[in-house]
Design a protein around this motif. Structure first.
Motif, mmCIF file in Angstrom:
data_model
loop_
_atom_site.group_PDB
_atom_site.id
_atom_site.type_symbol
_atom_site.label_atom_id
_atom_site.label_comp_id
_atom_site.label_asym_id
_atom_site.label_seq_id
_atom_site.Cartn_x
_atom_site.Cartn_y
_atom_site.Cartn_z
ATOM 1 N N SER A 156 0.779 -0.756 0.053
ATOM 2 C CA SER A 156 -0.257 0.127 0.005
ATOM 3 C C SER A 156 0.692 1.505 -0.325
ATOM 4 C CB SER A 156 -1.436 0.007 1.386
ATOM 5 O OG SER A 156 -1.733 1.339 1.537
ATOM 6 N N TYR A 157 0.760 2.010 -0.674
ATOM 7 C CA TYR A 157 1.201 3.837 -1.124
ATOM 8 C C TYR A 157 0.303 4.235 0.770
ATOM 9 C CZ TYR A 157 1.499 8.308 -1.949
ATOM 10 O OH TYR A 157 2.017 9.859 -1.488
ATOM 11 N N PHE A 158 0.838 5.119 1.672
ATOM 12 C CA PHE A 158 0.779 5.693 2.297
ATOM 13 C C PHE A 158 0.963 6.900 2.846
ATOM 14 C CE2 PHE A 158 4.857 4.224 3.588
ATOM 15 C CZ PHE A 158 5.314 4.800 4.267
ATOM 16 N N PHE A 159 -0.244 8.349 3.490
ATOM 17 C CA PHE A 159 0.720 9.155 3.515
ATOM 18 C C PHE A 159 0.205 9.230 4.753
ATOM 19 C CE2 PHE A 159 -0.068 13.895 2.981
ATOM 20 C CZ PHE A 159 0.976 14.471 2.624
ATOM 21 N N LYS A 160 0.552 10.202 5.581
ATOM 22 C CA LYS A 160 0.704 10.524 7.204
ATOM 23 C C LYS A 160 0.307 11.955 6.986
ATOM 24 C CE LYS A 160 -1.031 6.838 8.537
ATOM 25 N NZ LYS A 160 -2.234 6.145 8.429
ATOM 26 N N SER A 161 -0.357 12.504 7.509
ATOM 27 C CA SER A 161 0.296 13.441 7.654
ATOM 28 C C SER A 161 -0.280 14.825 8.691
ATOM 29 C CB SER A 161 -0.562 15.220 6.758
ATOM 30 O OG SER A 161 -1.689 14.763 6.376
ATOM 31 N N ASN A 162 -0.410 15.766 9.817
ATOM 32 C CA ASN A 162 -0.313 16.198 11.072
ATOM 33 C C ASN A 162 -0.269 17.505 11.447
ATOM 34 O OD1 ASN A 162 -1.094 15.882 13.700
ATOM 35 N ND2 ASN A 162 -0.829 14.143 13.464
ATOM 36 N N ALA A 163 -1.064 18.109 11.693
ATOM 37 C CA ALA A 163 -0.645 19.526 11.470
ATOM 38 C C ALA A 163 0.049 19.937 12.803
ATOM 39 C CB ALA A 163 -1.597 20.460 12.354
ATOM 40 N N LEU A 164 0.837 20.491 12.843
ATOM 41 C CA LEU A 164 1.726 21.323 14.221
ATOM 42 C C LEU A 164 0.894 21.609 14.853
ATOM 43 C CD1 LEU A 164 4.957 22.314 12.625
ATOM 44 C CD2 LEU A 164 4.170 20.379 12.947
ATOM 45 N N LYS A 165 1.010 21.715 16.289
ATOM 46 C CA LYS A 165 0.513 22.420 17.457
ATOM 47 C C LYS A 165 1.070 23.823 17.548
ATOM 48 C CE LYS A 165 -1.214 18.675 18.854
ATOM 49 N NZ LYS A 165 -1.530 16.512 19.425
ATOM 50 N N ALA A 166 2.251 23.625 17.255
ATOM 51 C CA ALA A 166 2.860 25.126 18.029
ATOM 52 C C ALA A 166 3.818 25.372 16.578
ATOM 53 C CB ALA A 166 3.439 25.263 19.120
ATOM 54 N N ASP A 167 4.515 26.056 16.645
ATOM 55 C CA ASP A 167 5.592 26.537 15.566
ATOM 56 C C ASP A 167 6.533 25.855 16.538
ATOM 57 O OD1 ASP A 167 4.553 28.037 13.735
ATOM 58 O OD2 ASP A 167 5.159 30.240 14.641
ATOM 59 N N GLY A 168 7.495 25.281 15.923
ATOM 60 C CA GLY A 168 9.106 24.747 15.976
ATOM 61 C C GLY A 168 9.346 23.557 15.719
ATOM 62 N N TYR A 169 10.989 23.131 16.150
ATOM 63 C CA TYR A 169 11.032 21.258 15.947
ATOM 64 C C TYR A 169 10.511 20.209 16.464
ATOM 65 C CZ TYR A 169 14.671 23.749 12.868
ATOM 66 O OH TYR A 169 15.328 23.478 11.522
ATOM 67 N N GLN A 170 10.116 21.159 18.002
ATOM 68 C CA GLN A 170 9.921 19.950 19.161
ATOM 69 C C GLN A 170 8.367 19.734 18.350
ATOM 70 O OE1 GLN A 170 12.931 18.904 21.184
ATOM 71 N NE2 GLN A 170 10.350 18.521 21.701
ATOM 72 N N SER A 171 7.318 20.836 17.478
ATOM 73 C CA SER A 171 6.255 19.976 17.569
ATOM 74 C C SER A 171 6.084 19.801 16.582
ATOM 75 C CB SER A 171 5.487 21.300 17.446
ATOM 76 O OG SER A 171 4.688 21.402 17.151
ATOM 77 N N LEU A 172 7.453 19.752 15.029
ATOM 78 C CA LEU A 172 7.998 18.913 13.929
ATOM 79 C C LEU A 172 8.034 17.433 14.625
ATOM 80 C CD1 LEU A 172 7.490 18.571 10.872
ATOM 81 C CD2 LEU A 172 10.359 19.315 11.455
ATOM 82 N N ILE A 173 9.256 17.114 15.415
ATOM 83 C CA ILE A 173 9.344 16.193 15.441
ATOM 84 C C ILE A 173 7.537 15.358 16.697
ATOM 85 C CG2 ILE A 173 10.546 14.520 17.754
ATOM 86 C CD1 ILE A 173 12.554 16.970 14.912
ATOM 87 N N SER A 174 6.976 16.693 16.956
ATOM 88 C CA SER A 174 5.755 15.280 18.027
ATOM 89 C C SER A 174 4.636 14.397 16.725
ATOM 90 C CB SER A 174 5.093 16.226 18.797
ATOM 91 O OG SER A 174 5.910 16.609 19.701
ATOM 92 N N ALA A 175 4.796 15.490 15.960
ATOM 93 C CA ALA A 175 3.779 15.424 14.625
ATOM 94 C C ALA A 175 4.783 14.070 13.577
ATOM 95 C CB ALA A 175 3.605 16.375 13.844
ATOM 96 N N LEU A 176 5.806 14.191 13.789
ATOM 97 C CA LEU A 176 6.607 13.054 12.384
ATOM 98 C C LEU A 176 6.193 11.680 13.134
ATOM 99 C CD1 LEU A 176 9.534 14.900 11.346
ATOM 100 C CD2 LEU A 176 7.372 14.381 10.321
ATOM 101 N N GLU A 177 6.803 11.611 14.585
ATOM 102 C CA GLU A 177 6.227 10.508 15.199
ATOM 103 C C GLU A 177 4.401 10.250 15.395
ATOM 104 O OE1 GLU A 177 7.781 8.788 19.974
ATOM 105 O OE2 GLU A 177 7.703 10.947 19.918
#
Length: 198
Positions: A156-177
């Motif tokens: 299967s092809y997958f695409f997962k996205s998650n909006a960031l809860k705040a600006d910054g790398y911590q929020s990006l890492i949480s979204a990717l996790e």
């Protein structure tokens, strides 16, 4: 006057060398907790192949994809280890915690099992995105091996996205996790359904 200029230059030089850098290097990783399972006789066996990162995300620096078809690569924000290794360890832990009673084995380890499933994950995008927050996309493949014959049973092809809860790398890492956890949950569900059908 010449002596005063030399003193000022020395003071500026020393203060410049001893000042704090505004560009500190930061390292990030997922907060995956190891799963501990102990089954006397495993209900299923899964060989997990190394994660394949394809393209610009195949590096330790954190990547940002922009809507104008350009990409930024962080200068001071990195994964604590190459992301393919972090994703592999995380997938192994997540699948172990979701597939109760299964043994999850590194596919590089030689095995004598005759019946098992094998999972291979190819990741095309593993980055921040201007519009989608954190994104992970690619393909996963599930193979079944019975009596020495290995067959592709599902992909299967997958695409997962998650909006960031705040600006910054911590929020990006949480979204990717969170995206990676959702993907591994999808794969675990597929494996359980295939195991029940065999």
């Amino acid at each position: 006057m010449k002596g005063l200029l030399i003193i000022i230059w020395v003071i500026l030089f020393i203060s410049g060398c001893s000042g704090n850098s505004q560009n500190a290097v930061n390292y990030y990783q997922f907060n995956t907790t190891p799963a501990v399972t102990s089954a006397a006789i495993p209900s299923g066996t899964l060989l997990l192949k190394p994660i394949k990162l394809i393209g610009v995300s195949d590096q330790q620096a954190i990547v940002q994809v922009h809507t104008n078809h350009s990409v930024s690569i962080a200068n001071f924000n990195y994964w604590s280890e190459h992301p393919k290794h972090m994703l592999y360890k995380s997938a192994q832990q997540m699948l172990s915690s979701q597939l109760h009673g299964w043994q999850i084995i590194n596919a590089r380890v030689s095995t004598t099992f005759s019946d098992y499933f094998e999972v291979e994950i190819h990741v095309n995008d593993f980055a921040g995105h201007d519009d989608h927050g954190g994104i992970i996309s690619g393909n996963w493949y599930i193979f079944s091996s019975k009596e020495g014959k290995k067959n592709l049973v599902k992909s299967s092809y997958f695409f997962k996205s998650n909006a960031l809860k705040a600006d910054g790398y911590q929020s990006l890492i949480s979204a990717l996790e969170a995206n990676w956890a959702a993907l591994n949950s999808d794969i675990a569900t597929e494996l359980e359904a295939l195991y029940d059908d065999k």
